[in-house]
Design a protein around this motif. Sequence first.
Motif, PDB file in Angstrom:
ATOM      1  N   PRO A 198     -34.446  19.623 134.331  1.00  0.00           N
ATOM      2  CA  PRO A 198     -35.049  20.157 133.109  1.00  0.00           C
ATOM      3  C   PRO A 198     -34.047  20.196 131.949  1.00  0.00           C
ATOM      4  O   PRO A 198     -32.892  20.584 132.117  1.00  0.00           O
ATOM      5  N   SER A 199     -34.505  19.806 130.779  1.00  0.00           N
ATOM      6  CA  SER A 199     -33.660  19.826 129.590  1.00  0.00           C
ATOM      7  C   SER A 199     -33.574  21.232 129.008  1.00  0.00           C
ATOM      8  O   SER A 199     -34.570  21.959 128.952  1.00  0.00           O
ATOM      9  N   LEU A 200     -32.376  21.598 128.567  1.00  0.00           N
ATOM     10  CA  LEU A 200     -32.157  22.866 127.864  1.00  0.00           C
ATOM     11  C   LEU A 200     -31.794  22.615 126.399  1.00  0.00           C
ATOM     12  O   LEU A 200     -31.349  23.522 125.708  1.00  0.00           O
ATOM     13  N   GLU A 201     -31.991  21.385 125.925  1.00  0.00           N
ATOM     14  CA  GLU A 201     -31.612  21.021 124.557  1.00  0.00           C
ATOM     15  C   GLU A 201     -32.281  21.924 123.527  1.00  0.00           C
ATOM     16  O   GLU A 201     -31.672  22.334 122.541  1.00  0.00           O
ATOM     17  N   ALA A 202     -33.559  22.229 123.736  1.00  0.00           N
ATOM     18  CA  ALA A 202     -34.304  23.012 122.744  1.00  0.00           C
ATOM     19  C   ALA A 202     -33.751  24.420 122.583  1.00  0.00           C
ATOM     20  O   ALA A 202     -33.939  25.051 121.536  1.00  0.00           O
ATOM     21  N   ALA A 203     -33.053  24.922 123.615  1.00  0.00           N
ATOM     22  CA  ALA A 203     -32.509  26.284 123.543  1.00  0.00           C
ATOM     23  C   ALA A 203     -31.285  26.362 122.649  1.00  0.00           C
ATOM     24  O   ALA A 203     -30.907  27.449 122.193  1.00  0.00           O
ATOM     25  N   GLY A 204     -30.635  25.216 122.377  1.00  0.00           N
ATOM     26  CA  GLY A 204     -29.439  25.225 121.526  1.00  0.00           C
ATOM     27  C   GLY A 204     -28.348  26.123 122.070  1.00  0.00           C
ATOM     28  O   GLY A 204     -27.676  26.836 121.316  1.00  0.00           O
ATOM     29  N   LEU A 205     -28.132  26.065 123.375  1.00  0.00           N
ATOM     30  CA  LEU A 205     -27.214  26.987 124.042  1.00  0.00           C
ATOM     31  C   LEU A 205     -25.783  26.449 124.032  1.00  0.00           C
ATOM     32  O   LEU A 205     -25.534  25.303 124.400  1.00  0.00           O
ATOM     33  N   THR A 206     -24.847  27.290 123.615  1.00  0.00           N
ATOM     34  CA  THR A 206     -23.427  26.953 123.617  1.00  0.00           C
ATOM     35  C   THR A 206     -22.713  27.786 124.666  1.00  0.00           C
ATOM     36  O   THR A 206     -22.933  28.993 124.777  1.00  0.00           O
ATOM     37  N   GLY A 207     -21.862  27.138 125.459  1.00  0.00           N
ATOM     38  CA  GLY A 207     -21.113  27.829 126.491  1.00  0.00           C
ATOM     39  C   GLY A 207     -19.671  28.058 126.081  1.00  0.00           C
ATOM     40  O   GLY A 207     -19.066  27.229 125.380  1.00  0.00           O
ATOM     41  N   TYR A 208     -19.111  29.193 126.520  1.00  0.00           N
ATOM     42  CA  TYR A 208     -17.746  29.565 126.179  1.00  0.00           C
ATOM     43  C   TYR A 208     -17.008  30.018 127.431  1.00  0.00           C
ATOM     44  O   TYR A 208     -17.628  30.477 128.407  1.00  0.00           O
ATOM     45  N   ASN A 209     -15.693  29.937 127.391  1.00  0.00           N
ATOM     46  CA  ASN A 209     -14.899  30.566 128.442  1.00  0.00           C
ATOM     47  C   ASN A 209     -15.201  32.064 128.468  1.00  0.00           C
ATOM     48  O   ASN A 209     -15.331  32.695 127.425  1.00  0.00           O
ATOM     49  N   GLY A 210     -15.305  32.609 129.650  1.00  0.00           N
ATOM     50  CA  GLY A 210     -15.641  34.021 129.801  1.00  0.00           C
ATOM     51  C   GLY A 210     -17.117  34.265 130.041  1.00  0.00           C
ATOM     52  O   GLY A 210     -17.501  35.377 130.441  1.00  0.00           O
ATOM     53  N   ASP A 211     -17.972  33.262 129.788  1.00  0.00           N
ATOM     54  CA  ASP A 211     -19.391  33.415 130.109  1.00  0.00           C
ATOM     55  C   ASP A 211     -19.550  33.612 131.612  1.00  0.00           C
ATOM     56  O   ASP A 211     -18.815  33.027 132.423  1.00  0.00           O
ATOM     57  N   GLN A 212     -20.530  34.425 131.983  1.00  0.00           N
ATOM     58  CA  GLN A 212     -20.807  34.650 133.395  1.00  0.00           C
ATOM     59  C   GLN A 212     -22.213  34.171 133.716  1.00  0.00           C
ATOM     60  O   GLN A 212     -23.169  34.494 133.013  1.00  0.00           O
ATOM     61  N   PHE A 213     -22.312  33.385 134.778  1.00  0.00           N
ATOM     62  CA  PHE A 213     -23.600  32.894 135.235  1.00  0.00           C
ATOM     63  C   PHE A 213     -23.942  33.537 136.570  1.00  0.00           C
ATOM     64  O   PHE A 213     -23.071  33.720 137.426  1.00  0.00           O
ATOM     65  N   VAL A 214     -25.212  33.894 136.720  1.00  0.00           N
ATOM     66  CA  VAL A 214     -25.726  34.404 137.984  1.00  0.00           C
ATOM     67  C   VAL A 214     -26.824  33.449 138.429  1.00  0.00           C
ATOM     68  O   VAL A 214     -27.868  33.351 137.790  1.00  0.00           O
ATOM     69  N   ALA A 215     -26.570  32.715 139.501  1.00  0.00           N
ATOM     70  CA  ALA A 215     -27.508  31.712 139.995  1.00  0.00           C
ATOM     71  C   ALA A 215     -28.026  32.132 141.361  1.00  0.00           C
ATOM     72  O   ALA A 215     -27.237  32.452 142.262  1.00  0.00           O
ATOM     73  N   SER A 216     -29.355  32.120 141.515  1.00  0.00           N
ATOM     74  CA  SER A 216     -29.987  32.562 142.761  1.00  0.00           C
ATOM     75  C   SER A 216     -30.878  31.475 143.338  1.00  0.00           C
ATOM     76  O   SER A 216     -31.638  30.830 142.602  1.00  0.00           O
ATOM     77  N   CYS A 217     -30.787  31.307 144.631  1.00  0.00           N
ATOM     78  CA  CYS A 217     -31.695  30.438 145.388  1.00  0.00           C
ATOM     79  C   CYS A 217     -32.489  31.335 146.332  1.00  0.00           C
ATOM     80  O   CYS A 217     -31.908  32.208 146.989  1.00  0.00           O
ATOM     81  N   VAL A 218     -33.791  31.132 146.382  1.00  0.00           N
ATOM     82  CA  VAL A 218     -34.660  31.961 147.225  1.00  0.00           C
ATOM     83  C   VAL A 218     -35.330  31.074 148.270  1.00  0.00           C
ATOM     84  O   VAL A 218     -35.885  30.021 147.941  1.00  0.00           O
ATOM     85  N   TYR A 219     -35.305  31.524 149.524  1.00  0.00           N
ATOM     86  CA  TYR A 219     -35.790  30.737 150.650  1.00  0.00           C
ATOM     87  C   TYR A 219     -36.926  31.458 151.368  1.00  0.00           C
ATOM     88  O   TYR A 219     -36.990  32.689 151.382  1.00  0.00           O
ATOM     89  N   ASN A 220     -37.791  30.664 152.002  1.00  0.00           N
ATOM     90  CA  ASN A 220     -38.855  31.193 152.855  1.00  0.00           C
ATOM     91  C   ASN A 220     -38.627  30.659 154.264  1.00  0.00           C
ATOM     92  O   ASN A 220     -38.916  29.500 154.560  1.00  0.00           O
ATOM     93  N   SER A 221     -38.094  31.509 155.124  1.00  0.00           N
ATOM     94  CA  SER A 221     -37.780  31.111 156.503  1.00  0.00           C
ATOM     95  C   SER A 221     -38.801  31.660 157.493  1.00  0.00           C
ATOM     96  O   SER A 221     -38.511  31.761 158.689  1.00  0.00           O
ATOM     97  N   SER A 222     -39.988  32.010 157.008  1.00  0.00           N
ATOM     98  CA  SER A 222     -40.988  32.677 157.852  1.00  0.00           C
ATOM     99  C   SER A 222     -41.448  31.822 159.023  1.00  0.00           C
ATOM    100  O   SER A 222     -41.938  32.340 160.029  1.00  0.00           O
ATOM    101  N   THR A 223     -41.302  30.490 158.921  1.00  0.00           N
ATOM    102  CA  THR A 223     -41.733  29.613 160.016  1.00  0.00           C
ATOM    103  C   THR A 223     -40.593  29.259 160.966  1.00  0.00           C
ATOM    104  O   THR A 223     -40.806  28.519 161.922  1.00  0.00           O
ATOM    105  N   ARG A 224     -39.418  29.804 160.742  1.00  0.00           N
ATOM    106  CA  ARG A 224     -38.261  29.460 161.570  1.00  0.00           C
ATOM    107  C   ARG A 224     -37.954  30.572 162.574  1.00  0.00           C
ATOM    108  O   ARG A 224     -38.168  31.753 162.297  1.00  0.00           O
ATOM    109  N   ASP A 225     -37.431  30.157 163.706  1.00  0.00           N
ATOM    110  CA  ASP A 225     -37.139  31.101 164.787  1.00  0.00           C
ATOM    111  C   ASP A 225     -35.650  31.340 164.971  1.00  0.00           C
ATOM    112  O   ASP A 225     -35.262  32.123 165.843  1.00  0.00           O
ATOM    113  N   SER A 226     -34.825  30.687 164.184  1.00  0.00           N
ATOM    114  CA  SER A 226     -33.378  30.862 164.317  1.00  0.00           C
ATOM    115  C   SER A 226     -32.734  30.878 162.934  1.00  0.00           C
ATOM    116  O   SER A 226     -33.369  30.553 161.926  1.00  0.00           O
TER     117      SER A 226
END
Length: 211
Positions: free
Chosen positions: A109-137
Amino acid sequence: NVWGVEGAIDNSGIRVHYVTTPREHGLGWIAAAELSFYSRAVMIPPKEERFHVTRVCTVTGLEEPAHISAIWYHAHLIGKEFSTELYRHGQKSVLWRETSWHFDDQALPSLEAAGLTGYNGDQFVASCVYNSSTRDSITYLILETTDEMCWAQLQYYPHVGKGAVCNGVVFAGALEPGEDVSKVRVCVRALFALVCWDFTEWPLMFVCFLC
């Protein structure tokens, strides 16, 4: 056609584009999460409908402000949701969320429209969510398709010098149905209380008894 199926035709392939004159800017990547060889320290237990793995990191190494142009998420078969937030001076901005992600439909996905600038010191919080309801281990974050990964990569330019680095920590846990993963707090036991923080006041922490 490794199975030798009669009449099967493979029309897959790649198309390569190139230029004879170098582009003005080179592209770089900020690895908000890049968990592929994360040993057995982080594991996804079985029978969990929503289990998150989250990485918090701080950007260094930018030689000049960078324009953040796109985001790429990657997981395997039980990856279902993603979220990435930016924290700067105590203010939170949600960069991109995927609430219904599929392994067979990965995009950039493009983030160009947001016009976002990154700097040293910025903090990112990235989360991945899983569904393991069909797994047994237990499912580990390793290499096989039946294992899992947690990637959240931010594309930026210009890439100057060695490029950006985002060092941080990882935590994980179960989520309630409908719970917003971006509002999950980190809690660790300290003496008779739980010390918790939710990143809006990072690196400050507050103490609560009912986290």
